[in-house]
Motif scaffolding. Structure first.
Motif, PDB file in Angstrom:
ATOM      1  N   ARG A  27       0.966  -1.292  -0.022  1.00 35.19           N
ATOM      2  CA  ARG A  27       0.003   0.100   0.047  1.00 35.19           C
ATOM      3  C   ARG A  27       0.977   1.135   0.113  1.00 35.19           C
ATOM      4  N   GLU A  28       1.894   1.324   0.753  1.00 38.87           N
ATOM      5  CA  GLU A  28       2.642   2.719   0.821  1.00 38.87           C
ATOM      6  C   GLU A  28       3.389   2.788  -0.347  1.00 38.87           C
ATOM      7  N   PRO A  29       4.292   1.841  -0.847  1.00 37.31           N
ATOM      8  CA  PRO A  29       4.659   1.993  -2.246  1.00 37.31           C
ATOM      9  C   PRO A  29       3.919   2.410  -3.443  1.00 37.31           C
ATOM     10  N   GLN A  30       2.864   1.823  -3.365  1.00 38.05           N
ATOM     11  CA  GLN A  30       1.841   2.210  -4.470  1.00 38.05           C
ATOM     12  C   GLN A  30       1.198   3.715  -4.273  1.00 38.05           C
ATOM     13  N   TYR A  31       0.977   3.962  -3.197  1.00 35.12           N
ATOM     14  CA  TYR A  31       0.688   5.416  -2.807  1.00 35.12           C
ATOM     15  C   TYR A  31       1.601   6.354  -3.200  1.00 35.12           C
ATOM     16  N   PHE A  32       3.006   6.127  -2.758  1.00 40.90           N
ATOM     17  CA  PHE A  32       4.029   7.292  -3.019  1.00 40.90           C
ATOM     18  C   PHE A  32       4.495   7.317  -4.257  1.00 40.90           C
ATOM     19  N   ARG A  33       4.433   6.306  -5.131  1.00 40.07           N
ATOM     20  CA  ARG A  33       5.018   6.261  -6.534  1.00 40.07           C
ATOM     21  C   ARG A  33       4.067   7.329  -7.272  1.00 40.07           C
ATOM     22  N   LEU A  34       2.821   7.486  -7.077  1.00 47.55           N
ATOM     23  CA  LEU A  34       1.780   8.220  -7.547  1.00 47.55           C
ATOM     24  C   LEU A  34       2.485   9.842  -7.533  1.00 47.55           C
ATOM     25  N   PHE A  35       3.255  10.207  -6.478  1.00 47.96           N
ATOM     26  CA  PHE A  35       3.379  11.541  -6.319  1.00 47.96           C
ATOM     27  C   PHE A  35       4.298  12.188  -7.540  1.00 47.96           C
ATOM     28  N   GLU A  36       5.270  11.211  -8.342  1.00 48.42           N
ATOM     29  CA  GLU A  36       5.775  11.789  -9.399  1.00 48.42           C
ATOM     30  C   GLU A  36       5.127  12.051 -10.435  1.00 48.42           C
ATOM     31  N   PHE A  37       3.746  11.812 -10.286  1.00 49.49           N
ATOM     32  CA  PHE A  37       2.750  12.405 -11.644  1.00 49.49           C
ATOM     33  C   PHE A  37       2.470  13.831 -11.329  1.00 49.49           C
ATOM     34  N   LEU A  38       2.626  14.222 -10.074  1.00 48.82           N
ATOM     35  CA  LEU A  38       2.064  15.629  -9.801  1.00 48.82           C
ATOM     36  C   LEU A  38       3.037  16.775 -10.452  1.00 48.82           C
ATOM     37  N   SER A  39       4.448  16.268 -10.494  1.00 44.75           N
ATOM     38  CA  SER A  39       5.191  17.409 -10.956  1.00 44.75           C
ATOM     39  C   SER A  39       6.623  16.640 -11.561  1.00 44.75           C
ATOM     40  N   LEU A  63       5.282  14.898   5.623  1.00 41.87           N
ATOM     41  CA  LEU A  63       6.041  14.450   4.430  1.00 41.87           C
ATOM     42  C   LEU A  63       5.224  15.078   3.319  1.00 41.87           C
ATOM     43  N   ILE A  64       3.877  14.946   3.211  1.00 39.15           N
ATOM     44  CA  ILE A  64       3.072  15.476   2.170  1.00 39.15           C
ATOM     45  C   ILE A  64       3.150  17.075   1.799  1.00 39.15           C
ATOM     46  N   GLU A  65       3.307  17.667   3.190  1.00 33.10           N
ATOM     47  CA  GLU A  65       3.436  19.047   3.064  1.00 33.10           C
ATOM     48  C   GLU A  65       4.701  19.420   2.266  1.00 33.10           C
ATOM     49  N   SER A  66       5.851  18.698   2.548  1.00 36.46           N
ATOM     50  CA  SER A  66       7.089  18.812   2.127  1.00 36.46           C
ATOM     51  C   SER A  66       7.236  18.546   0.600  1.00 36.46           C
ATOM     52  N   ILE A  67       6.471  17.509   0.084  1.00 41.85           N
ATOM     53  CA  ILE A  67       6.401  17.189  -1.274  1.00 41.85           C
ATOM     54  C   ILE A  67       5.613  18.156  -1.997  1.00 41.85           C
ATOM     55  N   LEU A  68       4.322  18.649  -1.317  1.00 43.42           N
ATOM     56  CA  LEU A  68       3.530  19.808  -2.218  1.00 43.42           C
ATOM     57  C   LEU A  68       4.279  21.012  -2.369  1.00 43.42           C
ATOM     58  N   LYS A  69       5.289  21.375  -1.643  1.00 46.91           N
ATOM     59  CA  LYS A  69       5.985  22.637  -1.842  1.00 46.91           C
ATOM     60  C   LYS A  69       6.491  22.725  -3.224  1.00 46.91           C
ATOM     61  N   PHE A  70       6.733  21.436  -3.839  1.00 49.87           N
ATOM     62  CA  PHE A  70       7.237  21.534  -5.332  1.00 49.87           C
ATOM     63  C   PHE A  70       6.287  21.126  -6.184  1.00 49.87           C
ATOM     64  N   VAL A  71       5.105  21.346  -5.814  1.00 52.04           N
ATOM     65  CA  VAL A  71       3.589  21.208  -6.775  1.00 52.04           C
ATOM     66  C   VAL A  71       3.076  22.553  -6.771  1.00 52.04           C
ATOM     67  N   SER A  72       2.950  23.200  -7.862  1.00 53.24           N
ATOM     68  CA  SER A  72       2.289  24.416  -7.953  1.00 53.24           C
ATOM     69  C   SER A  72       0.682  24.126  -7.875  1.00 53.24           C
ATOM     70  N   LYS A  73      -0.093  24.849  -7.932  1.00 51.16           N
ATOM     71  CA  LYS A  73      -1.674  24.910  -8.067  1.00 51.16           C
ATOM     72  C   LYS A  73      -1.918  24.595  -9.427  1.00 51.16           C
ATOM     73  N   LYS A  74      -1.403  25.102 -10.420  1.00 51.97           N
ATOM     74  CA  LYS A  74      -1.647  24.852 -11.621  1.00 51.97           C
ATOM     75  C   LYS A  74      -1.171  23.325 -12.059  1.00 51.97           C
ATOM     76  N   GLN A  75      -0.111  22.983 -11.469  1.00 48.02           N
ATOM     77  CA  GLN A  75       0.333  21.521 -11.664  1.00 48.02           C
ATOM     78  C   GLN A  75      -0.872  20.439 -10.870  1.00 48.02           C
ATOM     79  N   PHE A  76      -1.192  21.002  -9.970  1.00 50.48           N
ATOM     80  CA  PHE A  76      -1.946  19.909  -9.019  1.00 50.48           C
ATOM     81  C   PHE A  76      -3.288  19.956  -9.772  1.00 50.48           C
ATOM     82  N   THR A  77      -3.653  21.079 -10.471  1.00 52.11           N
ATOM     83  CA  THR A  77      -5.046  21.135 -11.013  1.00 52.11           C
ATOM     84  C   THR A  77      -5.098  20.284 -12.242  1.00 52.11           C
ATOM     85  N   GLU A  78      -3.980  20.306 -12.978  1.00 49.13           N
ATOM     86  CA  GLU A  78      -3.589  19.661 -14.218  1.00 49.13           C
ATOM     87  C   GLU A  78      -3.611  17.994 -13.873  1.00 49.13           C
TER      88      GLU A  78
END
Length: 249
Positions: free
Chosen positions: A32-44, A202-217
């Protein structure tokens, strides 16, 4: 006591500096954890996620420890990853761990050790990672009777008819951060109380590198595509399984 080692971080030449932020994540969970965290690369494109368990397959380490729920096991594997992959000053190393698998003394050793290393972090969930997943879909635990990990896992699996799918959670990460922070009774204490989780840090640290536009996309374009690909893969697996059953008759 955990003895500190030298050489945890490699020197990296300036001309080799990357244009992305690396998050090296050590997860206790196998799926579950690996499957979940791998998806963050698609954010930015500014994010890269390495799951340490997938990068380090060392038989010597497997034979060295009787149990994987020990500080030395977790730390030695992280050291092996760094020796193998190398880290630069901007990279971050995160341990995502469950309270129920550790003694208070072991947890304190891990916390103290990480606090002494630059960009080393540990986030705990009590009793398990599923508490964090739960808060993607629910604001609190008022209507949940789950206490043990198995109960939380069963509840998460029952949120959707097809069972747990990280794609059904990833678009709700900002809600999960709000819910988890609201329930965090002591943000300065690394060890959460029951039905609390620190994964939001951890998620807050990751989201610092994801703009609002990128997240919306991601939500409007990339995520639907990932869902379609997931469905195709699921249907393909069902067809293969069906063919196997027919051939065995």
């Amino acid at each position: 006591m955990i003895h500190k080692k030298r050489g945890y971080k490699r020197e990296t030449q300036k001309d080799l500096l990357r244009d992305y932020k690396l998050f090296a994540i050590a997860c206790e969970g196998g799926k579950r954890e690996p499957q979940y965290f791998r998806l963050f690369e698609f954010l930015s494109t500014r994010i890269k996620v390495d799951i340490i368990e997938e990068k380090v397959q060392d038989e010597e380490l497997l034979q060295k420890f009787e149990t994987k729920s020990a500080p030395k096991w977790v730390l030695d594997r992280a050291v092996k990853y760094i020796e193998q992959e190398g880290l630069i000053d901007e990279d971050e190393l995160w341990f995502v761990m469950d309270v129920d698998r550790w003694t208070s003394k072991q947890l304190r050793e891990m916390i103290d050790y990480c606090s002494d290393k630059p960009n080393w972090n540990i986030v705990l969930s009590n009793p398990c990672f599923e508490v964090w997943l739960f808060l993607h879909r629910k604001e609190n635990f008022n209507n949940s009777k789950s206490i043990q990990c198995k109960e939380f896992k069963d509840e998460i699996s029952n949120f959707d008819s097809e069972g747990y799918n990280p794609l059904n959670f990833i678009t709700l990460i900002k809600d999960a951060v709000i819910h988890a922070k609201t329930l965090d009774s002591d943000p300065n204490n690394e060890i959460p109380l029951l039905k609390e989780t620190k994964v939001y840090k951890l998620i807050e640290s990751i989201l610092k590198f994801v703009s609002k536009k990128q997240f919306t996309e991601f939500v409007n374009e990339k995520h639907p595509q990932l869902i379609r690909e997931s469905l195709k893969k699921g249907n393909k697996n069902k067809i293969i399984k069906s063919k196997r059953n027919i051939s065995q008759k």
